[in-house]
Design a protein around this motif. Structure first.
Motif, PDB file in Angstrom:
ATOM      1  N   GLY A   1       0.602  -1.240  -0.116  1.00  0.00           N
ATOM      2  CA  GLY A   1      -0.025  -0.025   0.004  1.00  0.00           C
ATOM      3  C   GLY A   1       0.950   1.276  -0.052  1.00  0.00           C
ATOM      4  N   SER A   2       2.232   1.183  -0.141  1.00  0.00           N
ATOM      5  CA  SER A   2       3.076   2.351  -0.118  1.00  0.00           C
ATOM      6  C   SER A   2       3.059   3.268  -1.417  1.00  0.00           C
ATOM      7  N   ALA A   3       3.271   4.231  -1.358  1.00  0.00           N
ATOM      8  CA  ALA A   3       3.632   5.001  -2.448  1.00  0.00           C
ATOM      9  C   ALA A   3       4.861   5.305  -2.941  1.00  0.00           C
ATOM     10  N   GLY A   4       4.994   5.799  -4.036  1.00  0.00           N
ATOM     11  CA  GLY A   4       6.544   5.932  -4.555  1.00  0.00           C
ATOM     12  C   GLY A   4       6.672   5.601  -5.771  1.00  0.00           C
ATOM     13  N   GLU A   5       7.900   6.015  -6.555  1.00  0.00           N
ATOM     14  CA  GLU A   5       8.103   5.652  -7.818  1.00  0.00           C
ATOM     15  C   GLU A   5       8.037   4.008  -8.025  1.00  0.00           C
ATOM     16  N   ASP A   6       7.665   3.701  -9.315  1.00  0.00           N
ATOM     17  CA  ASP A   6       7.495   2.107  -9.581  1.00  0.00           C
ATOM     18  C   ASP A   6       9.066   1.738  -9.740  1.00  0.00           C
ATOM     19  N   VAL A   7       9.562   1.285  -8.665  1.00  0.00           N
ATOM     20  CA  VAL A   7      11.275   0.565  -8.882  1.00  0.00           C
ATOM     21  C   VAL A   7      11.072  -0.544  -7.909  1.00  0.00           C
ATOM     22  N   GLY A   8      12.281  -1.103  -8.111  1.00  0.00           N
ATOM     23  CA  GLY A   8      12.198  -2.589  -7.368  1.00  0.00           C
ATOM     24  C   GLY A   8      12.127  -3.545  -8.472  1.00  0.00           C
ATOM     25  N   PHE A   9      12.150  -4.920  -7.817  1.00  0.00           N
ATOM     26  CA  PHE A   9      12.006  -6.067  -8.775  1.00  0.00           C
ATOM     27  C   PHE A   9      10.603  -5.782  -9.744  1.00  0.00           C
ATOM     28  N   GLU A  10      10.699  -6.211 -10.822  1.00  0.00           N
ATOM     29  CA  GLU A  10       9.346  -6.365 -11.922  1.00  0.00           C
ATOM     30  C   GLU A  10       9.183  -7.808 -12.170  1.00  0.00           C
ATOM     31  N   ARG A  11      10.336  -8.825 -11.875  1.00  0.00           N
ATOM     32  CA  ARG A  11      10.314 -10.021 -12.087  1.00  0.00           C
ATOM     33  C   ARG A  11      10.869 -10.678 -11.132  1.00  0.00           C
ATOM     34  N   GLN A  12      10.538 -11.919 -10.798  1.00  0.00           N
ATOM     35  CA  GLN A  12      11.337 -12.742  -9.914  1.00  0.00           C
ATOM     36  C   GLN A  12      10.982 -14.233 -10.042  1.00  0.00           C
ATOM     37  N   GLY A  13      12.076 -15.014  -9.780  1.00  0.00           N
ATOM     38  CA  GLY A  13      11.569 -16.540  -9.742  1.00  0.00           C
ATOM     39  C   GLY A  13      11.453 -17.173 -11.148  1.00  0.00           C
ATOM     40  N   GLU A  14      11.897 -16.281 -12.247  1.00  0.00           N
ATOM     41  CA  GLU A  14      11.690 -16.650 -13.706  1.00  0.00           C
ATOM     42  C   GLU A  14      13.257 -16.829 -14.200  1.00  0.00           C
ATOM     43  N   PRO A  15      13.564 -17.454 -15.167  1.00  0.00           N
ATOM     44  CA  PRO A  15      14.863 -17.508 -15.644  1.00  0.00           C
ATOM     45  C   PRO A  15      15.402 -16.051 -15.874  1.00  0.00           C
ATOM     46  N   GLY A  16      16.711 -15.912 -15.255  1.00  0.00           N
ATOM     47  CA  GLY A  16      17.341 -14.555 -15.297  1.00  0.00           C
ATOM     48  C   GLY A  16      16.714 -13.483 -14.448  1.00  0.00           C
ATOM     49  N   SER A  17      16.445 -14.095 -13.337  1.00  0.00           N
ATOM     50  CA  SER A  17      15.985 -13.042 -12.375  1.00  0.00           C
ATOM     51  C   SER A  17      16.069 -13.531 -11.118  1.00  0.00           C
ATOM     52  N   PHE A  18      16.107 -12.775  -9.825  1.00  0.00           N
ATOM     53  CA  PHE A  18      16.242 -13.257  -8.769  1.00  0.00           C
ATOM     54  C   PHE A  18      15.354 -14.239  -8.193  1.00  0.00           C
ATOM     55  N   CYS A  19      15.800 -15.173  -7.259  1.00  0.00           N
ATOM     56  CA  CYS A  19      14.975 -16.119  -6.795  1.00  0.00           C
ATOM     57  C   CYS A  19      15.107 -16.507  -5.372  1.00  0.00           C
ATOM     58  N   TRP A  20      16.258 -16.161  -4.785  1.00  0.00           N
ATOM     59  CA  TRP A  20      16.414 -16.561  -3.092  1.00  0.00           C
ATOM     60  C   TRP A  20      17.626 -15.805  -2.450  1.00  0.00           C
ATOM     61  N   THR A  21      17.768 -15.792  -1.337  1.00  0.00           N
ATOM     62  CA  THR A  21      18.882 -14.907  -0.540  1.00  0.00           C
ATOM     63  C   THR A  21      19.049 -15.835   0.616  1.00  0.00           C
ATOM     64  N   GLU A  22      20.113 -16.004   1.200  1.00  0.00           N
ATOM     65  CA  GLU A  22      20.311 -16.466   2.432  1.00  0.00           C
ATOM     66  C   GLU A  22      21.768 -16.109   2.955  1.00  0.00           C
ATOM     67  N   VAL A  23      21.848 -15.838   4.330  1.00  0.00           N
ATOM     68  CA  VAL A  23      22.937 -15.328   4.808  1.00  0.00           C
ATOM     69  C   VAL A  23      23.623 -16.381   5.604  1.00  0.00           C
ATOM     70  N   TYR A  24      24.915 -16.344   5.418  1.00  0.00           N
ATOM     71  CA  TYR A  24      25.974 -17.358   6.127  1.00  0.00           C
ATOM     72  C   TYR A  24      26.571 -16.640   7.366  1.00  0.00           C
ATOM     73  N   THR A  25      26.552 -17.320   8.396  1.00  0.00           N
ATOM     74  CA  THR A  25      27.094 -16.802   9.616  1.00  0.00           C
ATOM     75  C   THR A  25      27.733 -17.622  10.688  1.00  0.00           C
ATOM     76  N   ARG A  26      28.481 -17.095  11.553  1.00  0.00           N
ATOM     77  CA  ARG A  26      29.018 -18.008  12.831  1.00  0.00           C
ATOM     78  C   ARG A  26      28.454 -17.723  13.883  1.00  0.00           C
ATOM     79  N   ALA A  27      27.641 -16.729  13.965  1.00  0.00           N
ATOM     80  CA  ALA A  27      26.912 -16.359  15.281  1.00  0.00           C
ATOM     81  C   ALA A  27      25.287 -16.529  14.987  1.00  0.00           C
ATOM     82  N   PRO A  28      24.779 -17.931  14.919  1.00  0.00           N
ATOM     83  CA  PRO A  28      23.264 -17.845  14.423  1.00  0.00           C
ATOM     84  C   PRO A  28      22.452 -17.541  15.486  1.00  0.00           C
TER      85      PRO A  28
END
Length: 368
Positions: free
Chosen positions: A174-201
């Motif tokens: 519901g926020s306002a603002g310019e149309d920015v950010g991902f327009e496509r995800q999870g399809e070939p050639g686009s972002f699909c996941w992120t995970e952080v690696y840590t020693r202090a879980p």
């Protein structure tokens, strides 16, 4: 305009020494085209030579930014949505993290900040334009992009710092603002996941639940209990595999002691092996050769300038499997002196392969 729920990934970009070389590499690898796009570089350069948006089949999928400071890492960085960056920044410090770049307002696209978790992993926060009116924020319409002059981020290590700029719309629903950010995800050639690696879980789990307002749940029923994996679900969603939008893994002794916590970002592809071969052909490296996981085939790669990323070719999920799917947990790798990774012993790698899974198909959408 579709929006991003609080705590979900909304954008990623890569900081590169040679922007034109990066465009050639990723244009060939993913079929991306490049053009003007909202980003937080200085006003005279935004959307031009210093920062470009990448498009897949005409939809915005990522950003590429030219590094201004050689001390900054060459790395892919992810940004998370928040309705109030200033408040999120306060939570970062209260939860044991630190601010790499305090919140600054970027004309047209909102407010951005960079933070580091208790384990040293750096990530971005983004608030869409039009929210939290009256906040006393520095206008950077003619200043440097977020992270552009922050030498502190360079000490975090390869893959640990968000790129020096972003074009993400991190407003909550519901926020306002310019149309920015991902327009496509999870399809070939686009972002699909992120995970952080840590020693202090334990500290990192509490940190992200407090800062991003996500709910955590431990992944179970895998063969990688020796490397605990925690899933993140957005605020208001029932925690678990079916709602996961990211996750946390643990860095064990296989990682060099000097390597700090860091995020690994994934792109969807149709053919993992062909993508890995293309990376080598284009001058990059294969850190973790393609291998099968429960829901597809993945690899960990490095581009021709040193930025790490992963790719996943997802299998068609059955209705039953889709209910159990979660983000892919890569088998452990450890960066060598030149940043090259070495896999664990075969038995450990096989366990990691069996335990990993693919992102939910909810990523496969376009914004309208």
């Amino acid at each position: 305009m579709a929006a991003f729920a609080e705590g979900t990934p909304c954008w990623l970009d890569v900081s590169l020494p040679d922007l034109e070389a990066g465009k050639r590499f990723y244009g060939d690898l993913f079929g991306w085209t490049f053009g003007r796009g909202p980003g937080p570089g200085p006003a005279p350069e935004r959307g031009t030579a210093a920062y470009v948006a990448a498009f897949s089949d005409g939809s915005r999928v990522a950003g590429l930014v030219a590094k201004r400071d050689g001390r900054m890492p060459t790395a892919w960085g992810v940004y998370f949505a928040t309705p109030d960056v200033v408040d999120a920044a306060r939570r970062v410090v209260a939860a044991g993290g630190r601010m790499v770049r305090e919140p600054v307002r970027m004309d047209r696209v909102g407010v951005v900040a960079l933070a580091a978790d208790p384990g040293g992993a750096v990530f971005g926060l983004w608030q869409s334009e039009g929210q939290a009116p009256g906040q006393a924020l520095r206008d950077v319409s003619g200043d440097e992009g977020a992270g552009g002059a922050e030498g502190d981020g360079g000490a975090e290590g390869s893959g640990s710092a968000v790129g020096a700029g972003a074009a993400g719309n991190t407003g909550a629903a519901g926020s306002a603002g310019e149309d920015v950010g991902f327009e496509r995800q999870g399809e070939p050639g686009s972002f699909c996941w992120t995970e952080v690696y840590t020693r202090a879980p334990e500290a990192v789990d509490a940190f992200y639940e407090r800062v991003l307002h996500v709910s955590g749940s431990d992944a179970t029923g895998t063969t990688v209990e020796a490397v605990p994996f925690r899933l993140w679900s957005p605020k208001g969603a029932t925690p678990g595999p079916g709602t996961a939008i990211g996750g946390r893994s643990v860095m064990t002794d296989v990682f060099p002691a000097e390597l700090p916590g860091h995020f690994l970002n994934y792109f969807a592809v149709t053919d993992c092996d062909a993508t890995a071969a293309a990376v080598v052909r284009l001058g990059g490296r294969v850190r973790q050769a393609p291998f099968d996981i429960t829901y597809g085939r993945m690899a960990v790669l490095t581009d021709n300038q040193g930025a790490d990323f992963a790719v996943l070719a997802e299998r068609a999920l059955s209705a039953e499997a889709a209910g159990e799917a979660r983000g892919p947990e890569a088998p452990e790798t450890a960066e060598g002196p030149e940043g090259a990774a070495r896999p664990q012993e075969a038995a450990e790698t096989e366990a990691g392969e069996e335990g990993a899974a693919a992102p939910k198909r909810r990523w496969g959408r376009r914004r309208s």
